[in-house]
Design a protein around this motif. Sequence first.
Motif, mmCIF file in Angstrom:
data_model
loop_
_atom_site.group_PDB
_atom_site.id
_atom_site.type_symbol
_atom_site.label_atom_id
_atom_site.label_comp_id
_atom_site.label_asym_id
_atom_site.label_seq_id
_atom_site.Cartn_x
_atom_site.Cartn_y
_atom_site.Cartn_z
ATOM 1 N N ALA A 136 0.844 -1.194 0.000
ATOM 2 C CA ALA A 136 0.000 0.000 0.000
ATOM 3 C C ALA A 136 0.882 1.247 0.000
ATOM 4 O O ALA A 136 1.798 1.365 0.804
ATOM 5 C CB ALA A 136 -0.906 -0.006 1.214
ATOM 6 N N LEU A 137 0.617 2.136 -0.929
ATOM 7 C CA LEU A 137 1.352 3.394 -1.008
ATOM 8 C C LEU A 137 0.492 4.496 -0.410
ATOM 9 O O LEU A 137 -0.735 4.429 -0.461
ATOM 10 C CB LEU A 137 1.686 3.721 -2.466
ATOM 11 N N PRO A 138 1.110 5.510 0.151
ATOM 12 C CA PRO A 138 0.324 6.617 0.704
ATOM 13 C C PRO A 138 -0.528 7.272 -0.381
ATOM 14 O O PRO A 138 -0.130 7.323 -1.545
ATOM 15 C CB PRO A 138 1.390 7.606 1.210
ATOM 16 N N GLN A 139 -1.686 7.757 0.017
ATOM 17 C CA GLN A 139 -2.564 8.411 -0.947
ATOM 18 C C GLN A 139 -1.848 9.630 -1.526
ATOM 19 O O GLN A 139 -1.220 10.397 -0.812
ATOM 20 C CB GLN A 139 -3.863 8.849 -0.285
ATOM 21 N N GLY A 140 -1.934 9.778 -2.827
ATOM 22 C CA GLY A 140 -1.293 10.894 -3.513
ATOM 23 C C GLY A 140 0.142 10.635 -3.911
ATOM 24 O O GLY A 140 0.773 11.472 -4.548
ATOM 25 N N PHE A 141 0.684 9.463 -3.546
ATOM 26 C CA PHE A 141 2.077 9.159 -3.878
ATOM 27 C C PHE A 141 2.308 9.171 -5.385
ATOM 28 O O PHE A 141 3.392 9.524 -5.840
ATOM 29 C CB PHE A 141 2.481 7.795 -3.299
ATOM 30 N N ASP A 142 1.278 8.814 -6.151
ATOM 31 C CA ASP A 142 1.438 8.778 -7.610
ATOM 32 C C ASP A 142 1.753 10.156 -8.183
ATOM 33 O O ASP A 142 2.336 10.265 -9.254
ATOM 34 C CB ASP A 142 0.206 8.179 -8.286
ATOM 35 N N LYS A 143 1.402 11.216 -7.468
ATOM 36 C CA LYS A 143 1.719 12.574 -7.953
ATOM 37 C C LYS A 143 3.229 12.760 -8.002
ATOM 38 O O LYS A 143 3.749 13.400 -8.915
ATOM 39 C CB LYS A 143 1.091 13.655 -7.069
ATOM 40 N N TYR A 144 3.938 12.186 -7.033
ATOM 41 C CA TYR A 144 5.400 12.261 -7.038
ATOM 42 C C TYR A 144 5.967 11.489 -8.233
ATOM 43 O O TYR A 144 6.980 11.886 -8.805
ATOM 44 C CB TYR A 144 5.978 11.733 -5.726
ATOM 45 N N GLU A 145 5.327 10.389 -8.590
ATOM 46 C CA GLU A 145 5.761 9.638 -9.767
ATOM 47 C C GLU A 145 5.586 10.478 -11.026
ATOM 48 O O GLU A 145 6.456 10.480 -11.902
ATOM 49 C CB GLU A 145 4.961 8.338 -9.884
ATOM 50 N N HIS A 146 4.474 11.202 -11.114
ATOM 51 C CA HIS A 146 4.244 12.086 -12.264
ATOM 52 C C HIS A 146 5.300 13.188 -12.310
ATOM 53 O O HIS A 146 5.872 13.461 -13.365
ATOM 54 C CB HIS A 146 2.844 12.719 -12.185
ATOM 55 N N ILE A 147 5.539 13.819 -11.168
ATOM 56 C CA ILE A 147 6.536 14.893 -11.112
ATOM 57 C C ILE A 147 7.898 14.356 -11.542
ATOM 58 O O ILE A 147 8.586 14.965 -12.373
ATOM 59 C CB ILE A 147 6.606 15.512 -9.700
ATOM 60 N N PHE A 148 8.286 13.216 -11.005
ATOM 61 C CA PHE A 148 9.591 12.636 -11.324
ATOM 62 C C PHE A 148 9.705 12.306 -12.816
ATOM 63 O O PHE A 148 10.695 12.654 -13.464
ATOM 64 C CB PHE A 148 9.830 11.376 -10.476
ATOM 65 N N ALA A 149 8.688 11.628 -13.361
ATOM 66 C CA ALA A 149 8.741 11.219 -14.765
ATOM 67 C C ALA A 149 8.865 12.423 -15.695
ATOM 68 O O ALA A 149 9.697 12.435 -16.612
ATOM 69 C CB ALA A 149 7.498 10.404 -15.125
ATOM 70 N N TYR A 150 8.068 13.446 -15.468
ATOM 71 C CA TYR A 150 8.094 14.601 -16.357
ATOM 72 C C TYR A 150 9.309 15.488 -16.109
ATOM 73 O O TYR A 150 9.798 16.149 -17.040
ATOM 74 C CB TYR A 150 6.774 15.371 -16.289
ATOM 75 N N ALA A 151 9.846 15.502 -14.897
ATOM 76 C CA ALA A 151 11.091 16.232 -14.645
ATOM 77 C C ALA A 151 12.247 15.554 -15.383
ATOM 78 O O ALA A 151 13.090 16.224 -15.989
ATOM 79 C CB ALA A 151 11.380 16.302 -13.149
ATOM 80 N N VAL A 152 12.263 14.221 -15.356
ATOM 81 C CA VAL A 152 13.303 13.484 -16.076
ATOM 82 C C VAL A 152 13.186 13.752 -17.579
ATOM 83 O O VAL A 152 14.189 14.048 -18.245
ATOM 84 C CB VAL A 152 13.224 11.967 -15.782
ATOM 85 N N LEU A 153 11.973 13.659 -18.113
ATOM 86 C CA LEU A 153 11.789 13.917 -19.546
ATOM 87 C C LEU A 153 12.230 15.325 -19.920
ATOM 88 O O LEU A 153 13.003 15.518 -20.862
ATOM 89 C CB LEU A 153 10.321 13.727 -19.943
ATOM 90 N N SER A 154 11.739 16.305 -19.203
ATOM 91 C CA SER A 154 12.041 17.692 -19.519
ATOM 92 C C SER A 154 13.530 17.989 -19.343
ATOM 93 O O SER A 154 14.149 18.630 -20.196
ATOM 94 C CB SER A 154 11.198 18.612 -18.627
ATOM 95 N N GLY A 155 14.096 17.522 -18.255
ATOM 96 C CA GLY A 155 15.523 17.734 -18.021
ATOM 97 C C GLY A 155 16.384 17.038 -19.052
ATOM 98 O O GLY A 155 17.386 17.582 -19.518
ATOM 99 N N TYR A 156 15.986 15.822 -19.426
ATOM 100 C CA TYR A 156 16.771 15.082 -20.409
ATOM 101 C C TYR A 156 16.707 15.748 -21.781
ATOM 102 O O TYR A 156 17.738 15.921 -22.434
ATOM 103 C CB TYR A 156 16.304 13.625 -20.503
ATOM 104 N N PHE A 157 15.507 16.112 -22.221
ATOM 105 C CA PHE A 157 15.404 16.780 -23.515
ATOM 106 C C PHE A 157 16.162 18.103 -23.499
ATOM 107 O O PHE A 157 16.747 18.499 -24.506
ATOM 108 C CB PHE A 157 13.944 16.979 -23.928
ATOM 109 N N GLY A 158 16.174 18.776 -22.368
ATOM 110 C CA GLY A 158 16.947 20.000 -22.244
ATOM 111 C C GLY A 158 18.438 19.775 -22.402
ATOM 112 O O GLY A 158 19.169 20.657 -22.844
ATOM 113 N N GLN A 159 18.884 18.565 -22.069
ATOM 114 C CA GLN A 159 20.298 18.215 -22.229
ATOM 115 C C GLN A 159 20.708 18.148 -23.700
ATOM 116 O O GLN A 159 21.872 18.317 -24.029
ATOM 117 C CB GLN A 159 20.578 16.849 -21.592
ATOM 118 N N LEU A 160 19.748 17.870 -24.552
ATOM 119 C CA LEU A 160 20.070 17.652 -25.964
ATOM 120 C C LEU A 160 20.172 18.949 -26.760
ATOM 121 O O LEU A 160 20.629 18.936 -27.895
ATOM 122 C CB LEU A 160 19.025 16.731 -26.601
#
Length: 123
Positions: A35-59
Amino acid sequence: MRELKRKKLWWAIAWSLLAFVFIASLIPMPAPAMALPQGFDKYEHIFAYAVLSGYFGQLFSRFTVHCRYALALFGMGALLEVLQGLTGYRSLDYYDLAANGIGVVLGLLLCLTPLKGLVATLD
């Protein structure tokens, strides 16, 4: 665009990250093993899109290009939320969309730090 020696490799990684987020956003979710804390998936969204945005910014070396990719990534997140709402087994969640946007902005801000040249250094 940055001059990278292994440009095909870095772009293959970029497209693989996009494909992973796209697929993970649309497949049925298995029951969590713990069981994950309620709202934990929001951190997954933040992490995934931060990685995408940061990575594309690297290019890319120009911040204006980073901003265009950031807008495109936010648009992709919005599209995926709509598609999730149409699946019948996932749901459209405006808080997920907000978390996606926060992640995109965090990744974009990463491009203003010394970490902006990480891929170029690894290349």
